[in-house]
Design an enzyme around this catalytic site. Structure first.
Site, mmCIF file in Angstrom:
data_model
loop_
_atom_site.group_PDB
_atom_site.id
_atom_site.type_symbol
_atom_site.label_atom_id
_atom_site.label_comp_id
_atom_site.label_asym_id
_atom_site.label_seq_id
_atom_site.Cartn_x
_atom_site.Cartn_y
_atom_site.Cartn_z
ATOM 1 N N HIS A 1 0.414 10.119 7.117
ATOM 2 C CA HIS A 1 1.749 9.539 7.153
ATOM 3 C C HIS A 1 2.230 9.338 5.717
ATOM 4 O O HIS A 1 1.420 9.264 4.788
ATOM 5 C CB HIS A 1 1.743 8.198 7.883
ATOM 6 C CG HIS A 1 1.514 8.311 9.345
ATOM 7 N ND1 HIS A 1 1.708 7.251 10.207
ATOM 8 C CD2 HIS A 1 1.112 9.353 10.123
ATOM 9 C CE1 HIS A 1 1.431 7.624 11.444
ATOM 10 N NE2 HIS A 1 1.060 8.898 11.417
ATOM 11 N N GLU B 1 3.259 6.763 4.129
ATOM 12 C CA GLU B 1 2.684 5.585 3.469
ATOM 13 C C GLU B 1 1.256 5.842 2.997
ATOM 14 O O GLU B 1 0.881 5.446 1.890
ATOM 15 C CB GLU B 1 2.682 4.375 4.412
ATOM 16 C CG GLU B 1 4.043 3.973 4.906
ATOM 17 C CD GLU B 1 4.408 4.549 6.264
ATOM 18 O OE1 GLU B 1 5.065 3.841 7.041
ATOM 19 O OE2 GLU B 1 4.044 5.722 6.550
ATOM 20 N N CYS C 1 3.673 1.936 11.237
ATOM 21 C CA CYS C 1 2.816 1.800 12.417
ATOM 22 C C CYS C 1 1.631 0.899 12.045
ATOM 23 O O CYS C 1 1.481 0.479 10.887
ATOM 24 C CB CYS C 1 2.323 3.169 12.866
ATOM 25 S SG CYS C 1 1.173 3.958 11.701
#
Length: 142
Positions: free
Chosen positions: A46, A48, A76
């Site tokens: 992801h 991040e 998430c």
């Protein structure tokens, strides 16, 4: 957030879900990243996580103290956990994620007492632009 949106557009260009992130310290850009799970065959890639990996290598430290992470989509569970472990000071996100967001949408893990680090959170920054980019991406894919 505008820089994070630019990163999200890079993800979109390679047919990844358009999520982008940037990390800032003392008003200076440290690094930037975007979603790459499909390209990397890595479910953890992801925006991040990619960002935290790059920043840790660049700063030669797994603790990213006194930094602000900007991301175009509410994190998430996996990403929030990594953000907390990295000791990010502040998280700023764009679009809320009603399906997997854990900073106020599906759940709010940012106010949980079970973590040994608390993080300041600000959501909804350039939310319309971030949401529209995601909606257009998924509309084209359907």
């Amino acid at each position: 957030m505008a820089l994070a949106l630019q990163q999200a557009k890079l993800a979109e260009q390679i047919n990844e879900v358009p999520v982008g992130a940037v990390l800032v310290k003392d008003n200076q850009l440290i690094t930037s990243a975007y979603n790459q799970p499909i390209q990397n065959n890595d479910p953890t890639a992801h925006a991040e996580i990619q960002l935290l990996r790059k920043a840790g290598a660049q700063l030669n430290n797994y603790r990213l103290l006194n930094t602000v992470l900007y991301v175009t989509l509410e994190p998430c569970t996996m990403c929030l956990g990594a953000i907390i472990h990295a000791r990010i000071s502040k998280l700023v996100f764009g679009a809320y994620d009603q399906k997997t967001g854990v900073c106020g949408s599906c759940q709010n893990l940012t106010n949980s007492d079970c973590f040994n680090h608390s993080i300041e959170v600000q959501g909804g920054v350039l939310a319309n632009e971030c949401r529209q980019l995601l909606q257009q991406f998924f509309k084209q894919r359907r």
